[in-house]
Design an enzyme around this catalytic site. Structure first.
Site, PDB file in Angstrom:
ATOM      1  N   LYS A 174     -19.568 -29.259  42.776  1.00 40.12           N
ATOM      2  CA  LYS A 174     -18.413 -29.874  42.142  1.00 40.12           C
ATOM      3  C   LYS A 174     -18.427 -31.381  42.407  1.00 40.12           C
ATOM      4  O   LYS A 174     -19.109 -31.793  43.343  1.00 40.12           O
ATOM      5  CB  LYS A 174     -17.146 -29.220  42.651  1.00 40.12           C
ATOM      6  CG  LYS A 174     -16.809 -29.620  44.086  1.00 40.12           C
ATOM      7  CD  LYS A 174     -15.494 -29.050  44.461  1.00 40.12           C
ATOM      8  CE  LYS A 174     -14.932 -29.673  45.680  1.00 40.12           C
ATOM      9  NZ  LYS A 174     -14.877 -31.063  45.862  1.00 40.12           N
ATOM     10  N   HIS A 204     -17.394 -23.853  47.472  1.00 42.47           N
ATOM     11  CA  HIS A 204     -17.748 -23.299  48.791  1.00 42.47           C
ATOM     12  C   HIS A 204     -16.630 -22.451  49.394  1.00 42.47           C
ATOM     13  O   HIS A 204     -16.876 -21.663  50.290  1.00 42.47           O
ATOM     14  CB  HIS A 204     -18.237 -24.400  49.741  1.00 42.47           C
ATOM     15  CG  HIS A 204     -17.147 -25.206  50.379  1.00 42.47           C
ATOM     16  ND1 HIS A 204     -16.481 -26.186  49.710  1.00 42.47           N
ATOM     17  CD2 HIS A 204     -16.607 -25.181  51.622  1.00 42.47           C
ATOM     18  CE1 HIS A 204     -15.588 -26.740  50.515  1.00 42.47           C
ATOM     19  NE2 HIS A 204     -15.638 -26.140  51.686  1.00 42.47           N
ATOM     20  N   GLU A 242      -5.484 -30.948  55.501  1.00 45.34           N
ATOM     21  CA  GLU A 242      -6.551 -31.502  56.344  1.00 45.34           C
ATOM     22  C   GLU A 242      -5.955 -32.598  57.215  1.00 45.34           C
ATOM     23  O   GLU A 242      -5.093 -33.344  56.760  1.00 45.34           O
ATOM     24  CB  GLU A 242      -7.663 -32.073  55.478  1.00 45.34           C
ATOM     25  CG  GLU A 242      -8.388 -31.011  54.670  1.00 45.34           C
ATOM     26  CD  GLU A 242      -9.531 -31.605  53.882  1.00 45.34           C
ATOM     27  OE1 GLU A 242     -10.655 -31.604  54.375  1.00 45.34           O
ATOM     28  OE2 GLU A 242      -9.281 -32.097  52.769  1.00 45.34           O
ATOM     29  N   HIS A 266     -10.910 -25.133  44.532  1.00 41.93           N
ATOM     30  CA  HIS A 266     -10.618 -24.212  45.632  1.00 41.93           C
ATOM     31  C   HIS A 266      -9.252 -23.512  45.494  1.00 41.93           C
ATOM     32  O   HIS A 266      -9.146 -22.296  45.623  1.00 41.93           O
ATOM     33  CB  HIS A 266     -10.630 -24.940  46.985  1.00 41.93           C
ATOM     34  CG  HIS A 266     -11.852 -25.782  47.234  1.00 41.93           C
ATOM     35  ND1 HIS A 266     -13.092 -25.445  46.748  1.00 41.93           N
ATOM     36  CD2 HIS A 266     -12.020 -26.934  47.925  1.00 41.93           C
ATOM     37  CE1 HIS A 266     -13.972 -26.361  47.140  1.00 41.93           C
ATOM     38  NE2 HIS A 266     -13.344 -27.271  47.845  1.00 41.93           N
TER      39      HIS A 266
HETATM   40  C1  BG6 Z   1     -14.440 -30.332  49.720  1.00 45.54           C
HETATM   41  C2  BG6 Z   1     -13.649 -31.564  49.407  1.00 45.54           C
HETATM   42  O1  BG6 Z   1     -14.621 -29.553  48.569  1.00 45.54           O
HETATM   43  O2  BG6 Z   1     -13.755 -29.551  50.691  1.00 45.54           O
HETATM   44  C3  BG6 Z   1     -13.343 -32.362  50.663  1.00 45.54           C
HETATM   45  O3  BG6 Z   1     -14.378 -32.381  48.500  1.00 45.54           O
HETATM   46  C4  BG6 Z   1     -12.722 -31.474  51.715  1.00 45.54           C
HETATM   47  O4  BG6 Z   1     -12.489 -33.459  50.367  1.00 45.54           O
HETATM   48  C5  BG6 Z   1     -13.575 -30.226  51.923  1.00 45.54           C
HETATM   49  O5  BG6 Z   1     -12.644 -32.220  52.930  1.00 45.54           O
HETATM   50  C6  BG6 Z   1     -12.900 -29.270  52.882  1.00 45.54           C
HETATM   51  O6  BG6 Z   1     -13.722 -28.165  53.119  1.00 45.54           O
HETATM   52  P1  BG6 Z   1     -13.432 -27.189  54.333  1.00 45.54           P
HETATM   53  O7  BG6 Z   1     -14.427 -26.100  54.175  1.00 45.54           O
HETATM   54  O8  BG6 Z   1     -13.593 -28.003  55.582  1.00 45.54           O
HETATM   55  O9  BG6 Z   1     -12.015 -26.727  54.160  1.00 45.54           O
END
Ligand code: BG6
Length: 512
Positions: A174, A204, A242, A266
């Protein structure tokens, strides 16, 4: 040995309690575009090493980097080794590394340079012969979407999508475009070259155990499904908070913002998994059909001034240290109005969900790192208690904790011990760590292995991507017309407008 086990070449002496056969990739290579980028170094390369270390990659495996970069001698392999050592989740083993290193190659060049592509073709032929990769190649595009069309065209032009000698798959990271129109153009460019079943779009989140567990939770159990609808559910909150800022990704992030970065993919995928009907099976097509029905019937609430909120962090305290505001981050243009927090109410027009809002929110530099799905239930229609007895009783809630504290919590009312009938919220908790000895593989390990095995259920399909943009486009267009943006202090839970958004509906955000 059973016929199925012998066909797959499994070891008959395996622990009989381990009834699952290991999923091991066959001979193949991954050609990585964007191999020097952040994602490749932090996630993809460590995941490849971990797969090798777990014995899930074949001896006939190769990793080819293609980039505009000058690596001399062993510099490329050294860079891969550093990245693998820094990010691997499994212990470091030199023997595994040596085996992996034998299949590592680098081809320097620009994406539009035909001579460089000829060198890439020659390298791949050489690997097929020397390393035994069997003509099977996955092209991993860890590059900005503006570069997808040229790379995909070159793959085609140089005969690399041709499947006569083995399978050819393309993996796309993405963002899949920045709105519906650009997503359609990208999909068309990719579809021109690759058959749909050879296109693997990475989200992911779908590789996370706890996300896959949403399906197990809903469809393997009898207790929850009867109440999983508008008769019992009041609303759903999906949170991706986050605590980190934008780090070194200013260029990428400022052009995109929170909604495009994580809600379009997501969070809408999480919503689809929570809301969809039971699929006929867990194959890619059946999952797509059910997710697609939800996405096709989902819309942002019509009053975006009331039911969408966005904000940008200003300096504050996070994790015990003072952190800079978004506009002070290196590389962010003065006066940028890109959102680092976004919240939106989505309504799903189906019989099951009519009248049940799905509130989605995501942000950087919030109170703490937590992703969760909270299904909040209606209050009991009648409560035979005095008002005082239930003063501290909230609504029942089922919370799927996606990360970091993986598990599921059920919140319900319980009697406070004592001589009075006082009722208060209590929690019943399932924690992965307490229930399973197996550790969860990293999302990218699972997804890369699935690509190499040609197993598509965990990859969003063409239509899902376009429908997700269709849902989000009106919100983004509405925000694009605003000249200013709300702010929130780093380390808090977002702008005041997000609180007002829920208050209007008589609700509040959870404090996870
Ligand atoms: C990514 C985003 O898809 O997911 C990021 O581009 C984000 O901005 C990240 O920090 C977070 O992934 P995870 O697996 O740490 O929740």
């Amino acid at each position: 040995m059973s016929p199925a086990a012998s066909r797959r070449g499994t070891n008959p002496l395996r622990d009989p309690r381990d009834r699952r056969l290991p999923r091991i990739a066959g001979p193949c290579s991954i050609v990585m575009f964007g191999v020097t980028g952040d994602l490749a170094r932090k996630k993809l390369i460590p995941a490849i090493y971990d797969l090798a270390n777990r014995g899930l990659l074949p001896p006939g495996f190769a990793l080819v980097g293609f980039a505009r970069h000058d690596f001399t001698g062993g510099e490329f392999a050294a860079m891969i080794k550093d990245a693998a050592q820094a990010g691997a989740r499994t212990p470091w083993r030199e023997t595994v590394w040596h085996q992996l290193a034998a299949g590592i190659r680098f081809v320097p060049g620009e994406f539009d340079d035909d001579e460089a592509w000829k060198r890439l073709v020659a390298t791949m032929h050489e690997l097929d012969e020397q390393q035994g990769t069997g003509g099977n190649h996955a092209f991993y595009l860890s590059i900005p979407p503006t570069l997808f069309p040229i790379v995909v065209r070159q793959i085609h032009r140089h005969g690399l999508a041709e499947e006569s000698q083995g399978w050819r798959r393309v993996v796309i990271e993405k963002p899949f475009g920045h709105d519906l129109a650009s997503a359609r153009a990208l999909n068309a460019a990719v579809d021109d070259v690759f058959e749909r079943h050879n296109v693997f779009r990475i989200d992911h989140y779908l590789g996370k155990e706890t996300v896959q567990n949403i399906l197990a939770f809903r469809f393997a159990n009898q207790m929850f499904e009867p109440v999983w609808n508008s008769h019992y559910v009041d609303h759903v909150q999906i949170t991706m908070a986050e605590d980190i800022g934008i780090g070194t990704r200013a260029g990428y992030y400022d052009s995109i913002g929170a909604a495009r970065d994580v809600i379009q993919n997501h969070l809408l995928q999480l919503m689809a998994l929570v809301a969809m009907e039971e699929p006929v099976s867990f194959n890619a097509e059946s999952l797509r059909i059910e997710k697609q029905k939800i996405l096709a019937n989902a819309r942002p609430a019509p009053r975006m001034d009331l039911h969408a909120a966005r904000g940008q962090y200003v300096g504050g305290w996070a994790g015990g240290e003072h952190v800079a505001g978004y506009l002070e981050e290196e590389g962010i243009p003065a006066g940028s109005t890109t959102e680092t927090y976004a919240a939106v109410r989505i309504d799903v027009a189906t019989r099951r969900w009519a009248g049940v809002p799905f509130y989605l929110r995501a942000g950087k530099r919030l109170g703490r790192r937590v992703t969760e799905v909270a299904v909040v239930f209606k209050r009991a229609p009648h409560q035979p208690f005095s008002k005082n007895d239930v003063e501290d009783l909230g609504q029942n809630a089922l919370v799927m904790r996606i990360q970091p504290d993986e598990g599921v919590t059920l919140r319900f009312g319980g009697k406070v011990p004592g001589t009075a009938m006082e009722i208060r919220d209590v929690l019943m908790d399932f924690a992965y760590g307490g229930a399973f000895v197996e550790s969860s593989p990293e999302a990218y390990e699972r997804l890369i292995l699935d690509v190499l095995l040609g197993d598509p259920p965990l990859f969003p399909q063409h239509e899902e991507v376009e429908l997700s943009w269709k849902i989000l486009d009106p919100v983004i267009e509405y925000w694009a017309k605003q000249k200013s943006i709300d702010t929130y202090t780093a380390g808090t839970w977002g702008p005041a407008s997000a609180e007002r958004m829920l208050a209007r509906d008589g609700r509040t955000w959870r404090r996870p």
